[in-house]
Scaffold this motif. Sequence first.
Motif, PDB file in Angstrom:
ATOM      1  N   ALA A  42       0.832  -1.200   0.000  1.00 36.37           N
ATOM      2  CA  ALA A  42       0.000   0.000   0.000  1.00 36.37           C
ATOM      3  C   ALA A  42       0.868   1.251   0.000  1.00 36.37           C
ATOM      4  N   VAL A  43       1.911   1.250   0.826  1.00 37.53           N
ATOM      5  CA  VAL A  43       2.821   2.406   0.882  1.00 37.53           C
ATOM      6  C   VAL A  43       3.515   2.603  -0.452  1.00 37.53           C
ATOM      7  N   HIS A  44       3.973   1.526  -1.071  1.00 39.62           N
ATOM      8  CA  HIS A  44       4.659   1.629  -2.368  1.00 39.62           C
ATOM      9  C   HIS A  44       3.707   2.089  -3.472  1.00 39.62           C
ATOM     10  N   THR A  45       2.413   1.812  -3.316  1.00 34.19           N
ATOM     11  CA  THR A  45       1.441   2.283  -4.297  1.00 34.19           C
ATOM     12  C   THR A  45       1.228   3.785  -4.154  1.00 34.19           C
ATOM     13  N   LEU A  46       1.145   4.239  -2.918  1.00 26.04           N
ATOM     14  CA  LEU A  46       0.931   5.669  -2.664  1.00 26.04           C
ATOM     15  C   LEU A  46       2.190   6.488  -2.918  1.00 26.04           C
TER      16      LEU A  46
ATOM     17  N   LEU B 285      -2.347   2.346 -20.454  1.00 21.76           N
ATOM     18  CA  LEU B 285      -1.258   2.558 -19.500  1.00 21.76           C
ATOM     19  C   LEU B 285      -0.792   1.243 -18.890  1.00 21.76           C
ATOM     20  N   GLY B 286      -1.719   0.330 -18.679  1.00 26.39           N
ATOM     21  CA  GLY B 286      -1.359  -1.009 -18.241  1.00 26.39           C
ATOM     22  C   GLY B 286      -0.781  -1.112 -16.843  1.00 26.39           C
ATOM     23  N   VAL B 287      -1.320  -0.323 -15.893  1.00 25.02           N
ATOM     24  CA  VAL B 287      -0.871  -0.434 -14.502  1.00 25.02           C
ATOM     25  C   VAL B 287      -1.680  -1.534 -13.825  1.00 25.02           C
ATOM     26  N   PRO B 288      -1.066  -2.604 -13.364  1.00 24.51           N
ATOM     27  CA  PRO B 288      -1.804  -3.750 -12.805  1.00 24.51           C
ATOM     28  C   PRO B 288      -2.710  -3.367 -11.636  1.00 24.51           C
ATOM     29  N   ASP B 289      -3.926  -3.880 -11.653  1.00 24.46           N
ATOM     30  CA  ASP B 289      -4.894  -3.745 -10.559  1.00 24.46           C
ATOM     31  C   ASP B 289      -5.375  -2.323 -10.324  1.00 24.46           C
ATOM     32  N   LEU B 290      -5.133  -1.431 -11.276  1.00 30.71           N
ATOM     33  CA  LEU B 290      -5.601  -0.058 -11.138  1.00 30.71           C
ATOM     34  C   LEU B 290      -6.305   0.355 -12.428  1.00 30.71           C
ATOM     35  N   THR B 291      -7.485  -0.215 -12.634  1.00 27.76           N
ATOM     36  CA  THR B 291      -8.243   0.092 -13.848  1.00 27.76           C
ATOM     37  C   THR B 291      -9.041   1.381 -13.712  1.00 27.76           C
ATOM     38  N   THR B 292      -9.200   1.874 -12.493  1.00 28.37           N
ATOM     39  CA  THR B 292      -9.932   3.092 -12.118  1.00 28.37           C
ATOM     40  C   THR B 292     -11.449   2.947 -12.212  1.00 28.37           C
TER      41      THR B 292
ATOM     42  N   LEU C 179     -13.988  -3.084 -10.598  1.00 25.32           N
ATOM     43  CA  LEU C 179     -13.436  -3.664  -9.375  1.00 25.32           C
ATOM     44  C   LEU C 179     -13.694  -5.159  -9.254  1.00 25.32           C
ATOM     45  N   THR C 180     -14.509  -5.722 -10.124  1.00 21.57           N
ATOM     46  CA  THR C 180     -14.849  -7.142 -10.001  1.00 21.57           C
ATOM     47  C   THR C 180     -13.597  -8.022 -10.066  1.00 21.57           C
ATOM     48  N   LEU C 181     -12.752  -7.787 -11.064  1.00 21.69           N
ATOM     49  CA  LEU C 181     -11.537  -8.587 -11.188  1.00 21.69           C
ATOM     50  C   LEU C 181     -10.558  -8.282 -10.066  1.00 21.69           C
TER      51      LEU C 181
ATOM     52  N   GLY D  80      -1.965  -4.720  -1.163  1.00 23.74           N
ATOM     53  CA  GLY D  80      -2.206  -3.346  -0.728  1.00 23.74           C
ATOM     54  C   GLY D  80      -2.783  -2.490  -1.828  1.00 23.74           C
ATOM     55  N   ARG D  81      -2.259  -2.658  -3.028  1.00 25.86           N
ATOM     56  CA  ARG D  81      -2.763  -1.890  -4.175  1.00 25.86           C
ATOM     57  C   ARG D  81      -4.223  -2.229  -4.450  1.00 25.86           C
TER      58      ARG D  81
END
Length: 246
Positions: free
Chosen positions: A8-12, A155-162, A165-167, A187-188
């Motif tokens: 989570a910290v590394h994501t922020l 952009l292809g940032v994993p787990d951050l589709t904006t 949230l289902t996946l 965390g992400r």
Amino acid sequence: MRKLLTDAVHTLVPPRDDPHGPLPPLMLTLTVVTGLVDAVSYLGLGHVFVANMTGNVVFLGFALAGAQGLSAPASVTALVAFLGGAFAGGRLHAWLGTHRGRMLTVALGAQVLLVAVTVVVAAATDDKVTSGVQYVLIVLLAMGMGVQNAVVRRLGVPDLTTTVLTLTLTGLAADSTAAGGTGPRPGRRVLSVLAMFLGALIGGLLLLRVGLSTALGLALLLLVATAAFTHRFSASDAAWTRPPAS
């Protein structure tokens, strides 16, 4: 728990060697915006989504089946406008090439313009949603979210589709160590869910207790801040601006 907090910290605050550079916190901000605008559209524009197109497809089916409180024309309008925005977002990729920073900057600029018009329209009508205002806001917001989704996909940032949230939720459970997985980016994934929840909560509170234009104004403020930050950091050829590795 330690892995979740560290991730989570590394994501922020991404480390210097993060291949996605400043994109993760920017994507979280856009996730908050998604929650805000969907709160506005669902609660204030007649039970329609401008970002969650899965919901609109389902609502369209319900409306055609005769369910009360749902509008087939509103759902179709949102779907068509979203597709138009997504098409424009796809053209941005073809036009700007593979520089992720410039692509996001231009996309955010377009989204800022669209949302700014919605704020002006809402304020000019004293937050009264007539049929005409309803469809104008649906079109503008859905187009903006279409642009956002198309570019975020590139952009292809994993787990951050904006938006979807289902996946993310599926991965959080199915990939956990308890389920026999490696638990990547917990965390992400949690932050993504919380960002959407926070946006929806704040959007709902502002819409119900203050007004439509205020909720849209906050979404606009977040988009402007994200666009300014992206513009500042995209004026380079840093490693994160290049396409992510497959």
